[in-house]
Scaffold this motif. Structure first.
Motif, PDB file in Angstrom:
ATOM      1  N   GLN A 163      52.907  -5.891   1.193  1.00 17.89           N
ATOM      2  CA  GLN A 163      51.451  -5.833   1.294  1.00 17.89           C
ATOM      3  C   GLN A 163      50.862  -5.675  -0.105  1.00 17.89           C
ATOM      4  OE1 GLN A 163      50.077  -2.737   3.968  1.00 17.89           O
ATOM      5  NE2 GLN A 163      48.509  -4.145   4.684  1.00 17.89           N
ATOM      6  N   SER A 192      42.348  -4.608  -2.599  1.00 17.32           N
ATOM      7  CA  SER A 192      41.611  -4.060  -1.466  1.00 17.32           C
ATOM      8  C   SER A 192      41.841  -4.848  -0.176  1.00 17.32           C
ATOM      9  CB  SER A 192      40.121  -3.999  -1.794  1.00 17.32           C
ATOM     10  OG  SER A 192      39.671  -5.301  -2.072  1.00 17.32           O
ATOM     11  N   TRP A 193      42.168  -6.162  -0.283  1.00 22.89           N
ATOM     12  CA  TRP A 193      42.315  -6.926   0.948  1.00 22.89           C
ATOM     13  C   TRP A 193      43.642  -6.712   1.655  1.00 22.89           C
ATOM     14  CZ3 TRP A 193      38.812  -8.193   3.949  1.00 22.89           C
ATOM     15  CH2 TRP A 193      37.554  -8.520   3.464  1.00 22.89           C
ATOM     16  N   ARG A 194      44.620  -6.186   0.910  1.00 20.96           N
ATOM     17  CA  ARG A 194      45.920  -5.838   1.514  1.00 20.96           C
ATOM     18  C   ARG A 194      46.529  -6.969   2.302  1.00 20.96           C
ATOM     19  NH1 ARG A 194      46.842  -0.861   0.416  1.00 20.96           N
ATOM     20  NH2 ARG A 194      45.073   0.273  -0.408  1.00 20.96           N
ATOM     21  N   LYS A 195      46.519  -8.140   1.699  1.00 25.72           N
ATOM     22  CA  LYS A 195      47.166  -9.267   2.372  1.00 25.72           C
ATOM     23  C   LYS A 195      48.677  -9.083   2.320  1.00 25.72           C
ATOM     24  CE  LYS A 195      43.635 -12.710   1.811  1.00 25.72           C
ATOM     25  NZ  LYS A 195      43.169 -13.902   1.110  1.00 25.72           N
ATOM     26  N   ARG A 238      49.383 -11.583   9.501  1.00 25.34           N
ATOM     27  CA  ARG A 238      48.297 -10.856  10.140  1.00 25.34           C
ATOM     28  C   ARG A 238      48.855  -9.535  10.635  1.00 25.34           C
ATOM     29  NH1 ARG A 238      46.556 -14.922  14.598  1.00 25.34           N
ATOM     30  NH2 ARG A 238      44.795 -13.516  14.866  1.00 25.34           N
ATOM     31  N   SER A 239      48.208  -8.478  10.229  1.00 27.99           N
ATOM     32  CA  SER A 239      48.666  -7.158  10.626  1.00 27.99           C
ATOM     33  C   SER A 239      48.547  -7.003  12.138  1.00 27.99           C
ATOM     34  CB  SER A 239      47.822  -6.098   9.920  1.00 27.99           C
ATOM     35  OG  SER A 239      48.163  -4.836  10.401  1.00 27.99           O
TER      36      SER A 239
END
Lengths: 145, 342
Positions: free
Chosen positions: A33, A37-40, A60-61
């Protein structure tokens, strides 16, 4: 890239390569991850991959194997991926791209016990995943950390 | 009794199908429609009896593969038949043979209008299409509800659990754990936010309304690429200045979406190319994949899988566009749609 990051990079790379060479898995991969900030979540490291397509995937989480593991922090094992609840490209791209029939995945934690990624290993020819497969991955990961 | 005979006779005369009843080769009776046909189009009864006899004889001969088989006995013999019309479109019929009295060799020949039968087919097709669209609607809702439940509800739930956990770190006066926990909650909320935005995009691309078709197609391609790892290239040429109607934009977007999803799901494509090109009087969209392809002819009539294509076709036609699918087994698929522009 800082020295620490580079070292981490090489270490993960070695980890997947080592598991791939020493165990009989057809595919080993690590998804991490972002700390932006977007934590892709991307697949960063892989061994036994058939193409570079895995690099394009953004997970996708909560959905798919890695998504579930990251959301829940729990390991995942499935021997019949084709008929799993989330079967299909949209939710299990890595198994489709790499033609995996069974897979096991465990969460990777940072020093604060937060989930930062997934270590996944799988087979292409119907070999079965057992509880032992999960333990094997766990051992590698513990030695790594 | 006499009355009912007159009713039957009336019905016989007024039915739209032309009916002839023969004994051997002699015409016994024919109804109104048959007589008009004979008078208006110089239809020769000798010709249709000859035509029918040859077909019937062929079907009853030993050399026919289906001699004596059950299906043949059950099915009435019907052969397509075209009637040339002077200065006009030829009429097409089905010539149906039915035996009335075998001993005396009395039989009837009915000319059923092909147009009528085609219309019946079309109606059946329409009905299937409506059913398909309804089912697709329901599927979509199911998927959305599942996504809401699995992804967003779970995300919110774990954030709530996180906040609860936060309270215990406060009561234990553990600033380090507090910081860790806030970071965790933040990351969970970010992931959930991202998921909500993704779902909103899936339902109806706001990009389409605010930034136009090519931007929306690029966003769609990017999202599919992220979800599947497949290479998708979008090329848009001369479309910036274009003022397309909202309907045309939506249909083009949905065609691109359906074609790409098909390529990903069914054709196992590795690469998809999408071209949106504006010409002088038309705009064309082409979606080309390198997947496994399929036999288009087999899928044109309905068999369950092709209704998505049929639906696309209908949507394009309703806006005066053209729609075409080219595909061959093993050599990918090309979906093309064009619309006239002012």
């Amino acid at each position: 890239m800082g020295d620490e990051k580079l070292a981490k990079n090489i270490a993960y790379h070695d980890l997947v390569r080592m598991i791939y060479q020493q165990e009989d898995f057809d595919f080993v991969g690590v998804a991490l991850q972002d700390d932006t900030s977007w934590r892709k979540i991307h697949w960063r490291y892989a061994a036994g991959n058939t193409s570079q397509r895995f690099r394009k995937i953004i997970l996708r989480s909560g959905i798919g194997i890695a998504g579930l593991v990251i959301r829940t922090g729990e390991p995942f094992a499935e021997n019949d991926l084709a008929h799993h609840q989330y079967a299909g490209y949209m939710s299990q791209p890595i198994t489709m791209i790499e033609h995996l029939t069974s897979a096991v995945a465990i969460p990777i934690f940072d020093q604060n016990q937060l989930v930062i990624g997934v270590l996944l290993a799988g087979y292409r020819h119907q070999q079965t995943i057992t509880a032992h497969s999960g333990h094997v991955l766990q051992e590698y990961l513990q030695r790594f950390q | 009794m006499l009355e009912s005979v007159s009713w039957v006779e009336k019905n016989f005369n007024e039915t739209p199908d032309a009916i002839f009843i023969f004994r051997d080769d002699q015409l016994l009776v024919s109804n109104h429609a048959a007589q008009t046909l004979q008078a208006d189009y110089e239809l020769s009864t000798a010709y249709i009896t000859k035509l029918m006899n040859s077909v019937v004889r062929q079907q009853h001969s030993d050399t026919n593969d289906c001699f004596n088989c059950v299906v043949l006995d059950m099915a009435k013999t019907a052969i397509p038949f075209t009637l040339p019309v002077k200065n006009g479109h030829p009429l097409s019929f089905f010539l149906v043979y039915s035996e009335l009295d075998t001993a005396q060799n009395v039989y009837s020949l009915t000319l059923k209008s092909n147009d009528l039968m085609q219309r019946v087919d079309q109606l059946a097709q329409q009905r299937k299409l409506v059913q398909y669209v309804n089912r697709a609607h329901e599927e979509e809702r199911k998927r959305l509800s599942q996504d809401l439940h699995d992804s967003i509800a779970q995300g919110v739930y774990s954030s709530i659990m996180g906040v609860r956990h936060l309270e215990t770190t406060v009561s234990q006066a553990d600033p380090e754990a507090f910081a860790r926990q806030t970071k965790l909650i933040e990351s969970q909320l970010y992931a959930t936010l991202q998921e909500i935005k993704g779902m909103a995009l899936d339902i109806r691309p706001s990009v389409l309304d605010s930034f136009g078709l090519s931007a929306a197609l690029k966003a769609l391609a990017k999202r599919l690429e992220e979800n599947t790892g497949i290479d998708i290239t979008v090329v848009a040429r001369d479309t910036a200045e274009l003022k397309l109607s909202e309907d045309v934009q939506t249909v083009l977007y949905r065609i691109a979406q359906e074609a790409m999803t098909n390529a990903i799901k069914h054709a196992e494509a590795n690469e998809i190319n999408l071209f949106l090109v504006a010409h002088e009087h038309e705009i064309s969209l082409e979606v080309i994949d390198d997947g496994s392809g399929f036999d288009v002819k087999q899928h044109v009539s309905f068999n369950g899988h092709s209704l998505g294509l049929l639906n696309m076709n209908e949507r394009v036609k309703s806006l005066h566009g053209t729609f075409q699918i080219k595909s061959e087994k093993g050599s990918g698929t090309t979906v093309t749609a064009t619309f006239p522009i002012a």
